[in-house]
Motif scaffolding. Structure first.
Motif, PDB file in Angstrom:
ATOM      1  N   LYS A  65       0.904  -1.087   0.141  1.00  0.00           N
ATOM      2  CA  LYS A  65       0.215  -0.119  -0.188  1.00  0.00           C
ATOM      3  C   LYS A  65       0.823   1.343   0.167  1.00  0.00           C
ATOM      4  N   GLY A  66       0.524   2.146  -1.056  1.00  0.00           N
ATOM      5  CA  GLY A  66       1.333   3.433  -1.116  1.00  0.00           C
ATOM      6  C   GLY A  66       2.420   3.438  -2.150  1.00  0.00           C
ATOM      7  N   ARG A  67       2.802   2.199  -2.194  1.00  0.00           N
ATOM      8  CA  ARG A  67       3.893   1.828  -3.252  1.00  0.00           C
ATOM      9  C   ARG A  67       3.625   1.469  -4.547  1.00  0.00           C
ATOM     10  N   PHE A  68       2.783   0.377  -4.577  1.00  0.00           N
ATOM     11  CA  PHE A  68       2.153  -0.400  -5.551  1.00  0.00           C
ATOM     12  C   PHE A  68       0.738   0.217  -6.195  1.00  0.00           C
ATOM     13  N   THR A  69       0.677   0.323  -7.349  1.00  0.00           N
ATOM     14  CA  THR A  69      -0.899   0.539  -8.102  1.00  0.00           C
ATOM     15  C   THR A  69      -1.248  -0.372  -9.347  1.00  0.00           C
ATOM     16  N   ILE A  70      -2.352  -0.871  -9.016  1.00  0.00           N
ATOM     17  CA  ILE A  70      -2.975  -1.665  -9.941  1.00  0.00           C
ATOM     18  C   ILE A  70      -3.878  -0.866 -10.670  1.00  0.00           C
ATOM     19  N   SER A  71      -4.138  -1.031 -12.090  1.00  0.00           N
ATOM     20  CA  SER A  71      -5.075  -0.674 -12.900  1.00  0.00           C
ATOM     21  C   SER A  71      -5.342  -1.378 -14.210  1.00  0.00           C
ATOM     22  N   ARG A  72      -6.237  -1.123 -14.826  1.00  0.00           N
ATOM     23  CA  ARG A  72      -6.638  -1.863 -16.141  1.00  0.00           C
ATOM     24  C   ARG A  72      -6.982  -1.118 -17.212  1.00  0.00           C
ATOM     25  N   ASP A  73      -6.837  -1.490 -18.429  1.00  0.00           N
ATOM     26  CA  ASP A  73      -7.210  -0.715 -19.596  1.00  0.00           C
ATOM     27  C   ASP A  73      -8.364  -2.017 -20.303  1.00  0.00           C
ATOM     28  N   ASN A  74      -9.705  -1.582 -20.080  1.00  0.00           N
ATOM     29  CA  ASN A  74     -10.557  -2.670 -20.647  1.00  0.00           C
ATOM     30  C   ASN A  74     -10.457  -2.787 -21.994  1.00  0.00           C
ATOM     31  N   ALA A  75     -10.385  -1.649 -22.842  1.00  0.00           N
ATOM     32  CA  ALA A  75     -10.183  -1.892 -24.294  1.00  0.00           C
ATOM     33  C   ALA A  75      -9.218  -2.637 -24.656  1.00  0.00           C
ATOM     34  N   LYS A  76      -7.742  -2.643 -23.971  1.00  0.00           N
ATOM     35  CA  LYS A  76      -6.891  -3.436 -24.408  1.00  0.00           C
ATOM     36  C   LYS A  76      -6.717  -4.952 -23.612  1.00  0.00           C
ATOM     37  N   ASN A  77      -7.763  -5.208 -22.689  1.00  0.00           N
ATOM     38  CA  ASN A  77      -7.870  -6.308 -21.945  1.00  0.00           C
ATOM     39  C   ASN A  77      -6.544  -6.485 -21.241  1.00  0.00           C
ATOM     40  N   THR A  78      -5.718  -5.609 -20.587  1.00  0.00           N
ATOM     41  CA  THR A  78      -4.533  -5.486 -19.870  1.00  0.00           C
ATOM     42  C   THR A  78      -4.647  -5.019 -18.638  1.00  0.00           C
ATOM     43  N   VAL A  79      -4.127  -5.569 -17.709  1.00  0.00           N
ATOM     44  CA  VAL A  79      -4.014  -5.220 -16.407  1.00  0.00           C
ATOM     45  C   VAL A  79      -2.422  -4.628 -16.038  1.00  0.00           C
ATOM     46  N   TYR A  80      -2.155  -3.646 -15.436  1.00  0.00           N
ATOM     47  CA  TYR A  80      -0.882  -3.193 -14.972  1.00  0.00           C
ATOM     48  C   TYR A  80      -0.869  -3.106 -13.372  1.00  0.00           C
ATOM     49  N   LEU A  81       0.542  -3.183 -13.176  1.00  0.00           N
ATOM     50  CA  LEU A  81       1.237  -3.145 -11.808  1.00  0.00           C
ATOM     51  C   LEU A  81       1.968  -2.348 -11.619  1.00  0.00           C
ATOM     52  N   GLN A  82       2.010  -1.080 -11.357  1.00  0.00           N
ATOM     53  CA  GLN A  82       3.116   0.058 -11.174  1.00  0.00           C
ATOM     54  C   GLN A  82       3.613  -0.187  -9.842  1.00  0.00           C
ATOM     55  N   THR A  83       5.082  -0.427  -9.677  1.00  0.00           N
ATOM     56  CA  THR A  83       5.586  -0.822  -8.500  1.00  0.00           C
ATOM     57  C   THR A  83       6.556   0.267  -8.452  1.00  0.00           C
ATOM     58  N   ASN A  84       6.586   0.910  -7.369  1.00  0.00           N
ATOM     59  CA  ASN A  84       7.419   2.123  -6.953  1.00  0.00           C
ATOM     60  C   ASN A  84       8.244   1.829  -5.682  1.00  0.00           C
ATOM     61  N   SER A  85       9.275   2.567  -5.370  1.00  0.00           N
ATOM     62  CA  SER A  85       9.997   2.333  -4.068  1.00  0.00           C
ATOM     63  C   SER A  85      10.029   0.915  -3.723  1.00  0.00           C
ATOM     64  N   LEU A  86      10.776   0.422  -4.655  1.00  0.00           N
ATOM     65  CA  LEU A  86      11.056  -1.153  -4.689  1.00  0.00           C
ATOM     66  C   LEU A  86      12.001  -1.462  -3.659  1.00  0.00           C
ATOM     67  N   LYS A  87      11.894  -2.485  -2.792  1.00  0.00           N
ATOM     68  CA  LYS A  87      12.892  -2.991  -1.926  1.00  0.00           C
ATOM     69  C   LYS A  87      13.410  -4.301  -2.323  1.00  0.00           C
ATOM     70  N   PRO A  88      14.491  -4.655  -1.745  1.00  0.00           N
ATOM     71  CA  PRO A  88      14.988  -6.022  -1.956  1.00  0.00           C
ATOM     72  C   PRO A  88      14.030  -7.323  -1.643  1.00  0.00           C
ATOM     73  N   GLU A  89      13.193  -6.829  -0.793  1.00  0.00           N
ATOM     74  CA  GLU A  89      12.293  -7.989  -0.269  1.00  0.00           C
ATOM     75  C   GLU A  89      11.118  -7.994  -1.438  1.00  0.00           C
ATOM     76  N   ASP A  90      11.107  -7.168  -2.265  1.00  0.00           N
ATOM     77  CA  ASP A  90      10.017  -7.387  -3.326  1.00  0.00           C
ATOM     78  C   ASP A  90      10.583  -8.365  -4.603  1.00  0.00           C
ATOM     79  N   THR A  91      11.662  -8.532  -4.332  1.00  0.00           N
ATOM     80  CA  THR A  91      12.170  -9.429  -5.155  1.00  0.00           C
ATOM     81  C   THR A  91      11.479 -11.128  -5.279  1.00  0.00           C
ATOM     82  N   ALA A  92      10.921 -11.348  -6.321  1.00  0.00           N
ATOM     83  CA  ALA A  92      10.043 -12.400  -6.481  1.00  0.00           C
ATOM     84  C   ALA A  92       9.586 -12.797  -8.218  1.00  0.00           C
ATOM     85  N   VAL A  93       8.978 -13.671  -8.266  1.00  0.00           N
ATOM     86  CA  VAL A  93       8.472 -13.842  -9.531  1.00  0.00           C
ATOM     87  C   VAL A  93       6.849 -13.536  -9.264  1.00  0.00           C
ATOM     88  N   TYR A  94       6.513 -12.473 -10.100  1.00  0.00           N
ATOM     89  CA  TYR A  94       5.225 -12.016 -10.069  1.00  0.00           C
ATOM     90  C   TYR A  94       4.299 -12.699 -11.276  1.00  0.00           C
TER      91      TYR A  94
END
Length: 129
Positions: A65-94
């Motif tokens: 919360k406060g670092r990542f933002t999820i959004s969608r583009d219905n026309a493109k059938n695409t979902v986005y995840l904007q990840t900011n202020s990344l930390k080493p503990e965010d390392t993972a397969v998404y």
């Protein structure tokens, strides 16, 4: 069937940003909501964020919360995840996921792994310190 393809992962320094994308194809009209999960080495899969196609209602794990933002583009059938202020503990397969459960066309999007029907192949995010 719904096919999901993630992209946008990579290597970034701590404090940096990445924008993950998830493109859906196939029977996309049957999808009610989309979610992002992640799995770090040696750890279980965990919920990150979710969004409903209709209305755009969102949900987030407390640790993003406060670092990542999820959004969608219905026309493109695409979902986005904007990840900011990344930390080493965010390392993972998404992983991107979709649910066809009509229940989730209204109200809050699903938060649990078993509530999703379709999964992408994952995209690696590595955050260096």
């Amino acid at each position: 069937q719904v096919q999901l393809v993630e992209s946008g992962g990579g290597l970034v320094q701590a404090g940096g940003s990445l924008r993950l994308s998830c493109a859906a194809s196939g029977r996309t009209f049957s999808s009610s909501a989309m979610g992002w999960f992640r799995q770090a080495p040696g750890k279980e899969l965990e919920f990150v964020a979710a969004i409903r196609w209709s209305g755009g209602n969102t949900a987030y794990a407390d640790f993003v919360k406060g670092r990542f933002t999820i959004s969608r583009d219905n026309a493109k059938n695409t979902v986005y995840l904007q990840t900011n202020s990344l930390k080493p503990e965010d390392t993972a397969v998404y992983y991107c996921a979709a649910t066809s459960d009509l229940f989730f066309r209204f109200g809050a999007p699903p938060l649990k792994r078993h509530e999703y029907d379709y999964w992408g192949q994952g995209t690696q995010v590595t955050v260096s310190s």
